[in-house]
Design a protein around this motif. Structure first.
Motif, PDB file in Angstrom:
ATOM      1  N   ILE A 270     -20.223   8.963  -4.061  1.00 32.24           N
ATOM      2  CA  ILE A 270     -19.828   9.041  -3.093  1.00 32.24           C
ATOM      3  C   ILE A 270     -18.529   9.810  -3.576  1.00 32.24           C
ATOM      4  CG2 ILE A 270     -18.106   7.761  -1.926  1.00 32.24           C
ATOM      5  CD1 ILE A 270     -20.282   5.013  -2.959  1.00 32.24           C
ATOM      6  N   ASP A 271     -18.812  10.807  -2.688  1.00 38.25           N
ATOM      7  CA  ASP A 271     -17.483  11.553  -2.873  1.00 38.25           C
ATOM      8  C   ASP A 271     -16.538  11.236  -1.650  1.00 38.25           C
ATOM      9  OD1 ASP A 271     -15.702  13.410  -2.234  1.00 38.25           O
ATOM     10  OD2 ASP A 271     -17.533  15.099  -2.184  1.00 38.25           O
ATOM     11  N   THR A 272     -15.749  10.760  -2.234  1.00 44.09           N
ATOM     12  CA  THR A 272     -14.397  10.312  -0.778  1.00 44.09           C
ATOM     13  C   THR A 272     -13.677  11.174  -0.339  1.00 44.09           C
ATOM     14  OG1 THR A 272     -12.655  10.462  -2.644  1.00 44.09           O
ATOM     15  CG2 THR A 272     -13.804   7.622  -2.175  1.00 44.09           C
ATOM     16  N   LYS A 273     -13.727  12.675  -0.867  1.00 47.54           N
ATOM     17  CA  LYS A 273     -12.934  14.152   0.370  1.00 47.54           C
ATOM     18  C   LYS A 273     -14.327  14.412   0.885  1.00 47.54           C
ATOM     19  CE  LYS A 273     -11.812  16.046  -3.678  1.00 47.54           C
ATOM     20  NZ  LYS A 273     -11.619  15.356  -4.631  1.00 47.54           N
ATOM     21  N   LYS A 274     -15.597  13.498   1.107  1.00 45.08           N
ATOM     22  CA  LYS A 274     -16.478  14.369   2.625  1.00 45.08           C
ATOM     23  C   LYS A 274     -16.278  12.127   3.005  1.00 45.08           C
ATOM     24  CE  LYS A 274     -19.799  16.534   0.550  1.00 45.08           C
ATOM     25  NZ  LYS A 274     -21.229  16.938  -0.081  1.00 45.08           N
ATOM     26  N   CYS A 275     -16.115  11.047   2.258  1.00 50.76           N
ATOM     27  CA  CYS A 275     -16.265   9.447   3.376  1.00 50.76           C
ATOM     28  C   CYS A 275     -15.004   9.125   2.685  1.00 50.76           C
ATOM     29  CB  CYS A 275     -17.680   8.877   2.822  1.00 50.76           C
ATOM     30  SG  CYS A 275     -17.685   7.563   3.821  1.00 50.76           S
ATOM     31  N   LYS A 276     -14.600   7.804   3.321  1.00 53.75           N
ATOM     32  CA  LYS A 276     -13.003   8.049   2.754  1.00 53.75           C
ATOM     33  C   LYS A 276     -13.436   6.454   1.989  1.00 53.75           C
ATOM     34  CE  LYS A 276      -9.318  10.644   4.669  1.00 53.75           C
ATOM     35  NZ  LYS A 276      -7.935  10.448   5.447  1.00 53.75           N
ATOM     36  N   VAL A 277     -12.801   5.908   1.262  1.00 55.47           N
ATOM     37  CA  VAL A 277     -13.548   4.370   1.280  1.00 55.47           C
ATOM     38  C   VAL A 277     -11.462   3.322   0.272  1.00 55.47           C
ATOM     39  CG1 VAL A 277     -15.235   3.289  -0.347  1.00 55.47           C
ATOM     40  CG2 VAL A 277     -15.864   5.349  -0.121  1.00 55.47           C
ATOM     41  N   SER A 278     -12.504   2.432   1.563  1.00 56.54           N
ATOM     42  CA  SER A 278     -11.572   1.224   1.356  1.00 56.54           C
ATOM     43  C   SER A 278     -12.111   0.186   0.567  1.00 56.54           C
ATOM     44  CB  SER A 278     -10.475   0.951   2.604  1.00 56.54           C
ATOM     45  OG  SER A 278      -9.639   2.418   2.927  1.00 56.54           O
ATOM     46  N   LEU A 279     -11.459  -0.226  -0.012  1.00 56.33           N
ATOM     47  CA  LEU A 279     -11.985  -1.544  -0.625  1.00 56.33           C
ATOM     48  C   LEU A 279     -11.012  -2.975  -0.570  1.00 56.33           C
ATOM     49  CD1 LEU A 279     -13.844  -0.486  -3.653  1.00 56.33           C
ATOM     50  CD2 LEU A 279     -14.886  -0.529  -1.440  1.00 56.33           C
ATOM     51  N   LEU A 280     -10.815  -4.024  -0.569  1.00 55.16           N
ATOM     52  CA  LEU A 280      -9.664  -5.802  -0.335  1.00 55.16           C
ATOM     53  C   LEU A 280     -11.090  -6.389  -0.086  1.00 55.16           C
ATOM     54  CD1 LEU A 280      -9.820  -2.945   2.981  1.00 55.16           C
ATOM     55  CD2 LEU A 280      -7.585  -4.699   2.975  1.00 55.16           C
ATOM     56  N   THR A 281     -10.508  -7.270  -1.024  1.00 50.66           N
ATOM     57  CA  THR A 281     -10.974  -8.414  -1.452  1.00 50.66           C
ATOM     58  C   THR A 281      -9.692  -9.754  -1.753  1.00 50.66           C
ATOM     59  OG1 THR A 281     -12.513  -7.169  -2.802  1.00 50.66           O
ATOM     60  CG2 THR A 281     -12.232  -9.187  -3.977  1.00 50.66           C
TER      61      THR A 281
ATOM     62  N   PHE B 177      -5.104 -10.824   7.504  1.00 51.82           N
ATOM     63  CA  PHE B 177      -5.649  -9.870   7.559  1.00 51.82           C
ATOM     64  C   PHE B 177      -5.446  -8.583   7.580  1.00 51.82           C
ATOM     65  CE2 PHE B 177     -10.065  -7.716   8.649  1.00 51.82           C
ATOM     66  CZ  PHE B 177     -10.625  -7.331   7.509  1.00 51.82           C
ATOM     67  N   LYS B 178      -4.818  -8.469   9.151  1.00 48.31           N
ATOM     68  CA  LYS B 178      -4.668  -7.853  10.120  1.00 48.31           C
ATOM     69  C   LYS B 178      -3.522  -6.663   9.772  1.00 48.31           C
ATOM     70  CE  LYS B 178      -1.908  -6.532  14.538  1.00 48.31           C
ATOM     71  NZ  LYS B 178      -1.742  -7.473  15.345  1.00 48.31           N
ATOM     72  N   LYS B 179      -2.454  -7.382   8.821  1.00 48.25           N
ATOM     73  CA  LYS B 179      -2.087  -6.570   8.154  1.00 48.25           C
ATOM     74  C   LYS B 179      -2.383  -5.622   6.837  1.00 48.25           C
ATOM     75  CE  LYS B 179       1.211 -10.276   8.373  1.00 48.25           C
ATOM     76  NZ  LYS B 179       2.604 -10.989   8.288  1.00 48.25           N
ATOM     77  N   TYR B 180      -3.461  -6.190   6.072  1.00 50.82           N
ATOM     78  CA  TYR B 180      -4.193  -5.132   5.241  1.00 50.82           C
ATOM     79  C   TYR B 180      -4.618  -3.825   6.393  1.00 50.82           C
ATOM     80  CZ  TYR B 180      -2.893  -8.378   1.550  1.00 50.82           C
ATOM     81  OH  TYR B 180      -1.473  -8.715   1.426  1.00 50.82           O
ATOM     82  N   LEU B 181      -6.046  -4.357   7.169  1.00 52.93           N
ATOM     83  CA  LEU B 181      -6.536  -3.990   8.254  1.00 52.93           C
ATOM     84  C   LEU B 181      -5.814  -2.536   8.699  1.00 52.93           C
ATOM     85  CD1 LEU B 181      -9.263  -3.138   8.981  1.00 52.93           C
ATOM     86  CD2 LEU B 181      -8.583  -4.226  10.552  1.00 52.93           C
ATOM     87  N   ILE B 182      -4.725  -2.596   8.956  1.00 55.79           N
ATOM     88  CA  ILE B 182      -3.842  -1.250   9.464  1.00 55.79           C
ATOM     89  C   ILE B 182      -3.281  -0.885   9.148  1.00 55.79           C
ATOM     90  CG2 ILE B 182      -1.879  -1.066  11.241  1.00 55.79           C
ATOM     91  CD1 ILE B 182      -1.769  -3.311  12.999  1.00 55.79           C
ATOM     92  N   GLU B 183      -3.451  -0.942   7.988  1.00 53.36           N
ATOM     93  CA  GLU B 183      -3.121  -0.077   6.657  1.00 53.36           C
ATOM     94  C   GLU B 183      -4.129   1.116   6.878  1.00 53.36           C
ATOM     95  OE1 GLU B 183      -1.481  -1.241   3.552  1.00 53.36           O
ATOM     96  OE2 GLU B 183       0.772  -2.355   5.001  1.00 53.36           O
ATOM     97  N   GLU B 184      -5.740   0.544   6.311  1.00 55.86           N
ATOM     98  CA  GLU B 184      -6.373   1.043   5.855  1.00 55.86           C
ATOM     99  C   GLU B 184      -7.098   1.370   7.443  1.00 55.86           C
ATOM    100  OE1 GLU B 184      -7.455   1.153   2.912  1.00 55.86           O
ATOM    101  OE2 GLU B 184      -5.218  -0.352   3.007  1.00 55.86           O
ATOM    102  N   LEU B 185      -7.243   1.416   8.537  1.00 57.64           N
ATOM    103  CA  LEU B 185      -7.453   2.190   9.444  1.00 57.64           C
ATOM    104  C   LEU B 185      -6.652   3.243   9.246  1.00 57.64           C
ATOM    105  CD1 LEU B 185      -8.365  -0.196  12.124  1.00 57.64           C
ATOM    106  CD2 LEU B 185      -9.629   0.868  10.565  1.00 57.64           C
ATOM    107  N   ASP B 186      -5.805   3.389   9.377  1.00 55.11           N
ATOM    108  CA  ASP B 186      -4.070   4.572   9.229  1.00 55.11           C
ATOM    109  C   ASP B 186      -4.965   5.666   8.323  1.00 55.11           C
ATOM    110  OD1 ASP B 186      -2.974   3.704  11.314  1.00 55.11           O
ATOM    111  OD2 ASP B 186      -1.387   3.262  10.328  1.00 55.11           O
ATOM    112  N   PHE B 187      -5.450   5.074   7.176  1.00 52.64           N
ATOM    113  CA  PHE B 187      -6.172   5.990   6.358  1.00 52.64           C
ATOM    114  C   PHE B 187      -7.219   6.624   6.294  1.00 52.64           C
ATOM    115  CE2 PHE B 187      -8.982   6.110   2.646  1.00 52.64           C
ATOM    116  CZ  PHE B 187      -7.825   6.790   1.703  1.00 52.64           C
ATOM    117  N   MET B 188      -8.065   5.677   7.033  1.00 53.47           N
ATOM    118  CA  MET B 188      -9.385   6.126   7.664  1.00 53.47           C
ATOM    119  C   MET B 188      -9.159   7.026   8.165  1.00 53.47           C
ATOM    120  SD  MET B 188     -11.850   4.843   6.057  1.00 53.47           S
ATOM    121  CE  MET B 188     -11.228   4.446   4.793  1.00 53.47           C
ATOM    122  N   ILE B 189      -8.289   7.613   9.374  1.00 54.11           N
ATOM    123  CA  ILE B 189      -7.574   8.668  10.114  1.00 54.11           C
ATOM    124  C   ILE B 189      -6.615  10.077   9.990  1.00 54.11           C
ATOM    125  CG2 ILE B 189      -9.041   7.272  12.151  1.00 54.11           C
ATOM    126  CD1 ILE B 189      -6.079   6.616  13.042  1.00 54.11           C
TER     127      ILE B 189
END
Length: 279
Positions: free
Chosen positions: A213-224, A266-278
């Protein structure tokens, strides 16, 4: 105020491995496609809170679908001639066929539990086609979940799965959310949860593929979730240690089913990761 929710549903026929699968799909919102994958033995209803959240759907087109044999999706023709056992290759190909059939351009894929496992495979194999993946309760390798009682003539397998998975919720999560997830699991077809577990703890081993996996091509967020004892924070951390550039977050006070057991947290965590994705 409208009595109607903003979720629209339809069916699509997917050709996969010389079989045709009638797949049930729910969609809500406009914008960047966010394709959501349900857990083992469950269905797309696990994402209903997300699909009704205008703060998300104003920016993202949220799509969730039922895997074959799950929810409102049909099994293939003559399904009764073969025992259901989900495999890594079949799982991956069905998901890719869905996003190609829907013509999703560089989608973000979010999966939970077994969905959180398969997104690692998708990020490894199709990173040039994706914006990124969000793994909820992700593990590259998990053993010991299978047992004969999950599909046994003397036991209500779906009720057993519902009660087992109820215990995977965080102890302080919303009771109605925990019961909601129980309800979804109680409606699974005979042997379907066990067939999914075949993928999760027998067929799936992503310890090598995640190295590609190359995160420069495909970003990866892991939440557990910190209370998840199925895909533990330690198991997800092992994944994160292999993938350079990954984001790894332990969600406080959360268990294995963040989208249903306690969506407001969960939403509070998700919004941060969606912002990171874009970003």
């Amino acid at each position: 105020m409208s009595n109607f929710e903003p979720i629209h549903a339809r069916y699509v026929n997917i050709e996969n491995d010389e079989e045709t699968y009638r797949i049930f799909i729910e969609e809500s919102g406009e914008g960047i496609p966010l394709l959501c994958l349900h857990t083992a033995g469950a269905d797309s209803r696990q994402y209903r809170h997300l699909m009704n959240d205008s703060e998300i759907t104003d920016r993202f087109k949220v799509i969730a679908f039922d895997m074959p044999f799950h929810g409102k999706s049909n099994p293939p023709e003559k399904w009764w001639l073969k025992k259901y056992k989900l495999t890594t290759d079949f799982y991956s190909s069905i998901i890719r066929n869905v996003w190609n059939t829907l013509q999703l351009d560089a989608p973000i894929i979010m999966g939970m539990s077994m969905g959180g496992a398969i997104v690692l495979k998708l990020a490894s194999d199709y990173q040039d086609e994706l914006t990124g993946v969000i793994g909820l309760e992700s593990a590259a390798f998990a053993e010991g979940r299978d047992n004969s009682f999950l599909h046994h003539p003397a036991i209500h397998g779906s009720e057993l799965a519902a009660c087992y998975t109820y215990g995977l919720n965080g102890p302080n999560s919303i009771e109605s959310g925990r019961r909601e997830n129980w309800w979804y699991y109680s409606q699974g077809g005979p042997g379907i949860y066990k067939g999914d577990i075949h993928f999760y703890c027998n067929d799936w081993d992503g310890r090598e593929c995640i190295k590609k996996i190359d995160t420069k091509k495909c970003k990866v967020s892991l939440l557990t979730g910190e209370y998840d004892y199925s895909a533990t924070p330690e198991m997800t951390k092992k994944v994160a240690e292999v993938i350079e550039g990954v984001r790894f977050i332990v969600m406080e006070d959360m268990g294995h089913f963040p989208t249903t057991e306690n969506y407001p947290v969960f939403k509070k965590y998700l919004i941060e990761e969606l912002d990171f994705m874009i970003s």
